[in-house]
Design a protein around this motif. Sequence first.
Motif, PDB file in Angstrom:
ATOM      1  N   UNK B 117       0.816  -1.215   0.000  1.00  0.00           N
ATOM      2  CA  UNK B 117       0.000   0.000   0.000  1.00  0.00           C
ATOM      3  C   UNK B 117       0.848   1.262   0.000  1.00  0.00           C
ATOM      4  N   UNK B 230      -7.655  11.617   2.343  1.00  0.00           N
ATOM      5  CA  UNK B 230      -6.350  11.707   3.014  1.00  0.00           C
ATOM      6  C   UNK B 230      -5.917  13.173   3.026  1.00  0.00           C
ATOM      7  N   UNK B 232      -5.641  17.245   4.543  1.00  0.00           N
ATOM      8  CA  UNK B 232      -6.585  18.277   5.001  1.00  0.00           C
ATOM      9  C   UNK B 232      -7.228  19.007   3.817  1.00  0.00           C
TER      10      UNK B 232
ATOM     11  N   UNK C  27       4.605  11.656   6.428  1.00  0.00           N
ATOM     12  CA  UNK C  27       3.482  11.453   7.351  1.00  0.00           C
ATOM     13  C   UNK C  27       2.998  10.003   7.361  1.00  0.00           C
ATOM     14  N   UNK C  28       3.934   9.073   7.058  1.00  0.00           N
ATOM     15  CA  UNK C  28       3.539   7.662   6.930  1.00  0.00           C
ATOM     16  C   UNK C  28       3.394   6.975   8.286  1.00  0.00           C
ATOM     17  N   UNK C  45      -3.844  14.326  13.166  1.00  0.00           N
ATOM     18  CA  UNK C  45      -4.597  14.764  11.990  1.00  0.00           C
ATOM     19  C   UNK C  45      -3.946  14.200  10.720  1.00  0.00           C
ATOM     20  N   UNK C  46      -4.728  14.001   9.703  1.00  0.00           N
ATOM     21  CA  UNK C  46      -4.264  13.343   8.476  1.00  0.00           C
ATOM     22  C   UNK C  46      -3.317  14.241   7.671  1.00  0.00           C
ATOM     23  N   UNK C  47      -2.198  13.669   7.267  1.00  0.00           N
ATOM     24  CA  UNK C  47      -1.314  14.326   6.297  1.00  0.00           C
ATOM     25  C   UNK C  47      -0.600  15.566   6.798  1.00  0.00           C
ATOM     26  N   UNK C  48      -0.643  15.844   8.105  1.00  0.00           N
ATOM     27  CA  UNK C  48       0.050  17.022   8.648  1.00  0.00           C
ATOM     28  C   UNK C  48       1.489  16.618   9.005  1.00  0.00           C
ATOM     29  N   UNK C  73      -9.134  17.130   9.929  1.00  0.00           N
ATOM     30  CA  UNK C  73      -9.581  15.787   9.608  1.00  0.00           C
ATOM     31  C   UNK C  73      -8.628  14.798  10.281  1.00  0.00           C
ATOM     32  N   UNK C  76      -6.443   9.056   8.187  1.00  0.00           N
ATOM     33  CA  UNK C  76      -7.298   8.212   7.349  1.00  0.00           C
ATOM     34  C   UNK C  76      -7.458   6.818   7.946  1.00  0.00           C
ATOM     35  N   UNK C  77      -6.592   6.446   8.877  1.00  0.00           N
ATOM     36  CA  UNK C  77      -6.686   5.129   9.514  1.00  0.00           C
ATOM     37  C   UNK C  77      -7.495   5.159  10.804  1.00  0.00           C
ATOM     38  N   UNK C  98       4.591   2.690   8.460  1.00  0.00           N
ATOM     39  CA  UNK C  98       5.085   1.937   7.304  1.00  0.00           C
ATOM     40  C   UNK C  98       6.597   1.803   7.440  1.00  0.00           C
ATOM     41  N   UNK C 138     -12.222  -4.621   1.131  1.00  0.00           N
ATOM     42  CA  UNK C 138     -11.487  -3.460   0.636  1.00  0.00           C
ATOM     43  C   UNK C 138     -12.415  -2.443  -0.004  1.00  0.00           C
ATOM     44  N   UNK C 142     -13.318   0.173   4.279  1.00  0.00           N
ATOM     45  CA  UNK C 142     -11.969  -0.384   4.288  1.00  0.00           C
ATOM     46  C   UNK C 142     -11.239  -0.290   5.631  1.00  0.00           C
ATOM     47  N   UNK C 143     -11.120   0.913   6.173  1.00  0.00           N
ATOM     48  CA  UNK C 143     -10.337   1.075   7.394  1.00  0.00           C
ATOM     49  C   UNK C 143     -11.038   0.421   8.591  1.00  0.00           C
ATOM     50  N   UNK C 172       0.247  -4.635   3.568  1.00  0.00           N
ATOM     51  CA  UNK C 172       0.114  -3.289   4.069  1.00  0.00           C
ATOM     52  C   UNK C 172       1.322  -2.964   4.975  1.00  0.00           C
TER      53      UNK C 172
END
Lengths: 232, 232, 232, 232
Positions: B117, B230, B232, C27-28, C45-48, C73, C76-77, C98, C138, C142-143, C172
């Motif tokens: 992934x 995914x 913001x 941001x993994x 928060x996602x992606x920050x 937000x 995502x998980x 990851x 999936x 999914x999550x 994953x």
Amino acid sequence: MSKYQHIKQSAYDANMQLPKLNLVLFTFGNVSAVDRELGVFAIKPSGVPYEDLSPEKMVIVDFDGNIIEGDLRPSSDTKTHAVLYKHWTGIGGIVHTHSTYGTAWAQSQRCIPIFGTTHADYLTVDIPCAPPMNDEMIKGNYEHETGFQIINHFESMGFDYKEVEMILVGNHAPFTWGKTADKAVHNSAVLETVAHMSYLTEQINPKAPRLQDSLIKKHFERKHGPDSYYGQ
Amino acid sequence: MSKYQHIKQSAYDANMQLPKLNLVLFTFGNVSAVDRELGVFAIKPSGVPYEDLSPEKMVIVDFDGNIIEGDLRPSSDTKTHAVLYKHWTGIGGIVHTHSTYGTAWAQSQRCIPIFGTTHADYLTVDIPCAPPMNDEMIKGNYEHETGFQIINHFESMGFDYKEVEMILVGNHAPFTWGKTADKAVHNSAVLETVAHMSYLTEQINPKAPRLQDSLIKKHFERKHGPDSYYGQ
Amino acid sequence: MSKYQHIKQSAYDANMQLPKLNLVLFTFGNVSAVDRELGVFAIKPSGVPYEDLSPEKMVIVDFDGNIIEGDLRPSSDTKTHAVLYKHWTGIGGIVHTHSTYGTAWAQSQRCIPIFGTTHADYLTVDIPCAPPMNDEMIKGNYEHETGFQIINHFESMGFDYKEVEMILVGNHAPFTWGKTADKAVHNSAVLETVAHMSYLTEQINPKAPRLQDSLIKKHFERKHGPDSYYGQ
Amino acid sequence: MSKYQHIKQSAYDANMQLPKLNLVLFTFGNVSAVDRELGVFAIKPSGVPYEDLSPEKMVIVDFDGNIIEGDLRPSSDTKTHAVLYKHWTGIGGIVHTHSTYGTAWAQSQRCIPIFGTTHADYLTVDIPCAPPMNDEMIKGNYEHETGFQIINHFESMGFDYKEVEMILVGNHAPFTWGKTADKAVHNSAVLETVAHMSYLTEQINPKAPRLQDSLIKKHFERKHGPDSYYGQ
């Protein structure tokens, strides 16, 4: 002030690059810088940790390995440096390290195959690996003979030390050189990176082909040829 | 102040990320940033160490590779950047590195298989590897032809450069791009990490299967699809 | 001040450990910390980017995945975390990364064999690898389903989440947990180190045997048993 | 001030080198320093993070494993240290780590072959790997027996602990020692580097030969023989 201050400073600066470039553990490496006019070179003292070095601690040695100036014992590899300076008159600096990937190839007794342009940017042939020295050379004047092992391998292969600035000594480790001590250190870092990449290449594809001639020539020429256009 | 100051700054900032992300040794990499309105891009000068760079030293070049502003010679790879900017009109930045794992795959002349992934978060296909260039291209306008090698490979594979923002050039090394120079650098770091993971995956399980289609689609869509959630 | 400040701080502190321990690129990864009394958890928060995080930016979510407090937000998980908190009532923190070696094993779809005492200090079985999820899961929620994939695999294997605090999700990456967010991060670093060692072990000796039962038991018991004597 | 302050300081200084040399994750390692006159040694407290250590926190233990001074519980491996100090009367310091490459060889249950001069600079034989302990020893006084496993293996191989200052315990991890705690730490770093190089050597050339006797002797003698000329 010592009349050798300029090469002491060059040798010191170059030695201090080795730990920064992750090329040495403890004192597993040494750099020297030559003054051709004076017929001497400055080299790291033996076994002194990098954090304790200073330009003043560099040892001045002539091309027969005699200590000319300095309170400390020079690197145990000093005679190898001396032989190379004596016979290869265009060299300005020499580096010896036991960097991890380069040493692994030397222990494997294999040349490092030329697989890509990173390698071809520096030399047009596999990074040579001189065979391990024979028992007579080892039991004799070992470090002196190490220099001849390098020179003899270059002669037998027909290599020019101005075009191929690096070698592995089988079962031992890499030696590199260049017009200056700085350039020799640069070559040591390149050798280590290329050694890492070539190792991975064979792991990913055991049948990976060597680089084609046209690409070898192109990359070497654009950096080192008469019409080079790399750099300023 | 130069009217190109904004792209010089962008190119400078992005170039300075390369050593921080461990993607380059010495000067083995370059980033450019484009201004589409002005029809030019700013690129790293050739062979200048990262610690000596400044925004002012970036060179301004047009899409035919002509130098528009700057005292230094631009990166030797400048023509490759120019070709890509000219033909792929949605690109804002380009990166070329010789990062270790990515280069090893390029030297292996293999695409990087999509195994997980982490990969699918960025692209839905194997990271493509263009075949090595032929002798004619290499002996001709080499860096110019490198750009076409990339574009032609994308056309032959039916790939969209907006969806697949990275490629390996066989025997050479990775190129990445993106809407901005920053995004292109981001993609270079992702490529290197995925290259490392895929290498390990094959070592651990030589029969590791490629990722199933549903999971490829799911991860790509949740980050890049119309209903992405995914970030913001 | 938010009544969730304590878990925001815990989640923030634990998240900031991930880059320091080299467990994430960009941001993994994400960490959450729960308050069982209030029935909520704080999550990244996602992606920050980590350098832009602060305790205030953590998002408060309940065990059904509803956002209770926060302007950003959540990861995502998040739903995977929610499912695990809801069903495994003794968990205080959860980590998803990851990390390179752990992810490579997950992509290989193999459990990490127990080869030594480093592993046995933490768990008495191979680090489990749940099979990749099926297409239905999936394409669905999914999550949310990822959480059940983990829980169902534990049930089918007869594992207790209090004794085995880590898992790989096939194709994953790793998930770990613990009594606190800090302990969950600790487990992530252990998993990555064990994944690296086990990989090397198989490379060095493809026939390396698994650890004998008596040694597995001894090392686990001296750290976690009723008569443990490790630590203060 | 404690009459053991000098060994507490030595043990503290040596312990703090472990994370700097990347030999430990978290608390996966410990160093001790002995005072032969007083018949005690100072050792790291169990499970205390390196950043929280101080000389005062070191625990003083006698050669039967009795705590003589200190508020904290000593390392869980204390009895192994005690046995080694009691039987090998020339040792001044001992180190135990779970360093990555050394541990991988231990888990592989293989000695580390002597492939090059880096190795021969320190010892003239393969780095020994004691077999895993039997069930009886493990279920009994485990850490005490670990010391005997090391000593017995040396006796069965005819090794002198003054010439071979390192061992792997099968399925477990490395132990090293030396005249001082500092030298023991030095040996731990050398073991890890040699373990890495030997691993790579076999990957690059599965048929790599062991180092010839003359070169083994030469490198060991120039550093440790009566006519040594390495160092100051």
